[in-house]
Design a protein around this motif. Structure first.
Motif, PDB file in Angstrom:
ATOM      1  N   ASP A   1      32.317  41.410  45.349  1.00  0.00           N
ATOM      2  CA  ASP A   1      32.982  40.285  44.672  1.00  0.00           C
ATOM      3  C   ASP A   1      33.288  39.152  45.652  1.00  0.00           C
ATOM      4  OD1 ASP A   1      33.983  39.114  42.321  1.00  0.00           O
ATOM      5  OD2 ASP A   1      36.020  39.783  42.751  1.00  0.00           O
TER       6      ASP A   1
ATOM      7  N   ASP B   1      35.589  36.280  43.865  1.00  0.00           N
ATOM      8  CA  ASP B   1      36.834  35.994  44.560  1.00  0.00           C
ATOM      9  C   ASP B   1      37.419  37.204  45.260  1.00  0.00           C
ATOM     10  OD1 ASP B   1      37.451  37.330  42.285  1.00  0.00           O
ATOM     11  OD2 ASP B   1      39.092  36.021  41.679  1.00  0.00           O
ATOM     12  N   GLY B   2      36.609  38.266  45.400  1.00  0.00           N
ATOM     13  CA  GLY B   2      37.024  39.370  46.260  1.00  0.00           C
ATOM     14  C   GLY B   2      38.175  40.215  45.744  1.00  0.00           C
ATOM     15  N   ASP B   3      38.303  40.342  44.427  1.00  0.00           N
ATOM     16  CA  ASP B   3      39.392  41.184  43.928  1.00  0.00           C
ATOM     17  C   ASP B   3      38.915  42.275  42.978  1.00  0.00           C
ATOM     18  OD1 ASP B   3      38.731  39.697  41.718  1.00  0.00           O
ATOM     19  OD2 ASP B   3      40.703  38.824  41.415  1.00  0.00           O
ATOM     20  N   HIS B   4      37.610  42.439  42.813  1.00  0.00           N
ATOM     21  CA  HIS B   4      37.156  43.366  41.780  1.00  0.00           C
ATOM     22  C   HIS B   4      37.546  44.810  42.091  1.00  0.00           C
ATOM     23  CE1 HIS B   4      35.059  44.575  38.237  1.00  0.00           C
ATOM     24  NE2 HIS B   4      34.230  45.374  38.902  1.00  0.00           N
TER      25      HIS B   4
ATOM     26  N   ARG C   1      32.769  34.201  37.383  1.00  0.00           N
ATOM     27  CA  ARG C   1      32.992  33.400  38.562  1.00  0.00           C
ATOM     28  C   ARG C   1      31.740  33.126  39.375  1.00  0.00           C
ATOM     29  NH1 ARG C   1      38.135  32.814  39.968  1.00  0.00           N
ATOM     30  NH2 ARG C   1      39.257  34.360  38.811  1.00  0.00           N
TER      31      ARG C   1
END
Ligand SMILES: Nc1ncnc2c1ncn2[C@@H]1O[C@H](COP(=O)(O)OP(=O)(O)O)[C@@H](O)[C@H]1O
Ligand SMILES: Nc1ncnc2c1ncn2[C@@H]1O[C@H](COP(=O)(O)OP(=O)(O)O)[C@@H](O)[C@H]1O
Ligand SMILES: [Mg+2]
Ligand SMILES: [Mg+2]
Ligand SMILES: [Mg+2]
Ligand SMILES: [Mg+2]
Lengths: 330, 209, 330, 209
Positions: free
Chosen positions: B30, B35-38, B178
């Motif tokens: 992610d 946005d690196g939160d998955h 996203r």
């Protein structure tokens, strides 16, 4: 990574405790994670609710107060809030005249707000949603998720908030919010990525001679990588993109926004370039904001948002506002 | 082996464990195009699913999945919260109040999940989302179920198909979520939601094996 | 180093152009590098002038306006302004009732302001200087340069500014400024040094498990190096130092200030810890500021400033103020 | 060789060149125990000195130094601006309107500079400032001048003494200026102002050699 936190898990809860302690004008519901006005909803006034992932402070909690939002629902860092939470914010904002949801265009935000609106409908609260999508960096298309909502959201919250305070009804306030979004364009460039506490390292790596062009507000890479250049060129590039998308003319409201990690002295330098560009293109900076208004944690870089003013928008922009992050006239 | 309350609960338990074990990988995927939160989202969501199952103590497999879905919606946020939450809820509803179901019913439930995701998110095959793992998986599951194959075999085929669907997301340009903001730069990466879908289906194969 | 600048040499000039374009309420003299109120000096009112090195924005230019400063003289980055420049600011602030110089205690600032005061005396402008030295990190001694002036300077400018606006005479305003400085203490911790544009790299290097304890506002190392710790501990350490120096009790004005590169969400988390510490020690947060008010370029870290309020100070703090960076009541 | 208008001008010219050549070193010393601007300050200050000399076109060595001092005060800022500025101005005033002076007068001028710095900044020997280079340099210069030695010899001795004084600042704890805020951590570094004083005195030795 070094962060001024207790643990990545407690960042939102700690910040909300801090907001509660710092701002007697706010009511902070730590359980539901809702920030609302201390006095409760204003009876007979349209309520304004916004929310989204955290990490963009002062957006949104910092814009709760007279003349702007009634309640905000902050999610985890960069993660939209959940429906129950948005419902709680909606109830806190409801003064009997309906509630406007101001939603930035991200799949997660849109879906969670949509679910919350359905729950509110079950509770007989009339909700209208306006989705902001002012980011000129993203190509717009009905086949895609479309453009992101970014800096223009601050304008929407302020101007729609003023209209609601004046006594406009829900459809009118929603119409104004929609209009503000339509006449606003934004573009952002990042020099150094911010660090999400739970991730522990910057979202992307850039060499000393590189920048990310057309980034959003979530530490994501931009539409392309470019070369580092003097601020004159970076600002010019941004305004060229905006201008190509929606030509700039007449009186403008201009926000030169920092992404959280860029010093104010540099933002003023960038604003000087923006003002010169705009004058050079025959338009005029009638109102402006320079500072950190919608951030990406400690990311270094800036965004520019430009709104085409008319008399009504100018009056609503100038109307009194009293929130932690934006205040004048009272 | 039939799909009953215990199996359904074991599925969610195994899915939660699998996602937690691979949280960093999901987050990394992610971070590359989102946005690196998955990873964090899925870990939080499936924990909430387990908590809600423990609280509600559902007595049918359908109720297990409905409880899981409600827990996910209530606590996840992001795009994956409503999408996975609705998917599990609609799958659970499709199972009705049967105490135990066989492959065809479970296949129909998985299809209901896919439909829920498509309706809510407006995405389709090829848009580089979780649908690209789930759609071929549902097809594979249903093909075996239609031939009278057991759940174990159908679930294993579904997990394999999801894995291929995941790999097939790499050359795609994202049109939803996203990653779409990256335009052509989204090409060359696995879709994080397709990766978590694959983990969840592999967990189903494991608990039904 | 990547900075949003044109060149290290143009940083101040560019930022001043930006301030001029952003704030019609300010008059910016680009030649002399003086920021003053657009309307000119208020006749009959004591004028307030401050200044010092740049890089601390919004200090001082952002505090020029009704209820606060009349003029500011920004030097090069981290370098005090020169006497002629301070003289120009003094003239811009002079409304015939004398001028107060608010000077942070650094050898360079003190000497240049002293020279400027002598020049002003030649021009028959009566100047009184108040030197701020609120930094509890530095041991005080008459044999040394003494303590630094840091965050408390913001309190001095606001409160003395309100007194001047009320019509107090020069000695009274100076007395209040002196008193505010005396009842204020500050302490700061840095996580990551800022980068001076001309230097091109951070002022000091810290490992991931290190912090600098007791830093000033110029990117200099602190009184000692410490271990990175949860924000609860870092804030507790800071307040312990302050409390040991001047016990905290009663109603307090508390500023939780960012050094320029720390996100607001973290500053709120830090403020939560400060408020809890203070309540736990039987004192009370009566007023507060949370945000970037006196910075060190893009340095990561925070400072805490605490002022012991009395009724007069509270009234003057609450009095209307309208500057780019601090505004309420009008 | 006497100290006349040309020599005085050559001194400031050489000092400016020396400081510019060593700007990074001076800044580095200041970064360690101060705020990292001493190199830039001195470069800006001595450039301003040259500009002011060019503008005023002084006709005596005293006027050269007064012009230099005024230029420095007007453009430098920081601690070094007023200190060096006053030092050069007071040295210039001490020379009066002589067209040319010999070693004893130049020694007296250097002593006036030292006195100016002490008066303005309130520091003394041992406080880890530029005084720790200048004070021994003045003493060395005057000793040779008192013995009838020529300027060249006196200036060379002064530069050597300054260098030793600079080295002697390393073990000192600063009591004045920004470095004093570091307390014991200021020990172990050369004082930047003492370093720039040494450069300036070495420039004097070179132009009078
Ligand atoms: N419209 C959509 N339809 C189906 N799946 C989607 C859609 N939008 C996003 N997704 C899926 O969600 C995943 C991202 O989830 P997550 O990172 O948890 O949420 P967010 O994007 O809000 O941060 C994507 O990888 C994609 O598989
Ligand atoms: N009170 C003082 N007396 C004499 N010299 C001083 C005094 N304070 C500072 N200095 C000298 O000034 C030098 C620092 O100059 P500079 O870096 O240009 O100014 P600032 O400290 O304002 O940044 C110190 O290294 C020291 O030699
Ligand atoms: Mg997210
Ligand atoms: Mg995500
Ligand atoms: Mg300095
Ligand atoms: Mg210095």
């Amino acid at each position: 990574m070094k962060k001024l936190i207790n643990s990545p898990d407690s960042v939102i809860a700690d910040a909300l405790r801090g907001m509660a302690a710092a701002h007697p004008s706010l009511a902070v519901d730590l359980e539901n994670r809702v920030v609302s006005r201390a006095g409760g909803a204003t009876q007979g006034k349209v309520g304004l609710v916004s929310g989204g992932g955290s990490g963009h402070e002062p957006l949104h909690g910092g814009y709760v107060g007279y003349g702007m939002l009634d309640a905000a629902a902050p999610g985890e860092v960069y993660t939209s809030p959940v429906p129950d939470q948005i419902l709680a914010a909606t109830k806190a904002a409801d003064g009997g005249a309906g509630v406007l949801h101001i939603v930035k265009n991200y799949t997660g935000d849109v879906l969670n707000f949509r679910m919350a609106a359905e729950l509110a409908d079950d509770d007989d609260i009339r909700v209208v949603s306006v989705v902001t999508n002012d980011d000129a960096a993203v190509e717009d298309s009905t086949y895609t998720a479309g453009r992101r909502g970014v800096g223009g959201t601050v304008f929407v919250e302020k101007i729609a908030g003023a209209a609601a305070e004046e006594g406009a009804d829900l459809d009118t306030v929603a119409g104004i919010a929609t209009h503000v979004n339509e006449v606003t364009r934004s573009f952002a460039i990042a020099l150094h990525a911010g660090t999400v506490p739970a991730a522990g390292k910057p979202g992307f790596d850039l060499a000393d001679d590189e920048v990310e062009l057309g980034v959003g507000i979530h530490g994501e890479p931009g539409r392309e990588r470019g070369s580092m250049a003097p601020v004159h060129d970076l600002v010019g590039y941004s305004l060229d993109v905006i201008h190509a998308d929606r030509p700039l003319s007449g009186d403008l409201l201009v926000m030169l926004n920092g992404q959280g990690g860029t010093p104010l002295i540099e933002l003023y330098g960038a604003f000087a370039e923006a003002a010169a560009w705009i004058e050079g293109h025959g338009a005029r900076v009638a109102r402006s904001l320079v500072g950190n208004y919608i951030t990406s944690l400690d990311q270094q870089g800036f965004s520019i948002s430009v709104l085409a003013l008319d008399d009504d928008l100018l009056r609503l922009w100038d109307a009194p506002v009293a929130t932690p992050a934006l205040r004048w006239g009272r | 082996m039939a799909f009953d309350t215990a199996t359904a609960t074991a599925w969610i338990t195994a899915a939660e464990a699998a996602v937690k074990a691979d949280e960093a990988r999901l987050t990394g995927l992610d971070a590359a195009i989102g946005d690196g939160d998955h990873g964090a989202n899925m870990a939080r969501g499936l924990s909430a699913a387990l908590t809600n199952i423990a609280e509600k103590a559902p007595t049918t497999p359908g109720d297990v999945l409905v409880s899981a879905g409600r827990g996910i919606v209530a606590k996840t946020g992001g795009a994956s919260g409503p999408l996975y939450g609705s998917a599990f809820r609609r799958a659970g509803k499709a199972l009705g109040d049967a105490a135990s179901v066989e492959a065809p019913e479970l296949g129909a439930a998985l299809e209901a999940a896919l439909t829920a995701i498509k309706e809510l998110g407006g995405a389709n095959e090829g848009d580089k989302t979780m649908i690209d793992a789930l759609a071929p998986a549902v097809a594979a599951f249903q093909a075996i179920a239609a031939d009278g194959g057991p759940i174990a075999m159908a679930a294993a085929a579904a997990a394999d198909a999801a894995e291929q669907g995941l790999a097939a997301t790499i050359p795609l340009q994202a049109r939803k979520g996203r990653a779409s903001y990256l335009g052509p730069r989204s090409v060359g990466h696995e879709d994080p939601g397709a990766a978590s879908t694959t983990l969840i289906l592999r967990a189903l194969a494991e608990v039904t094996a």
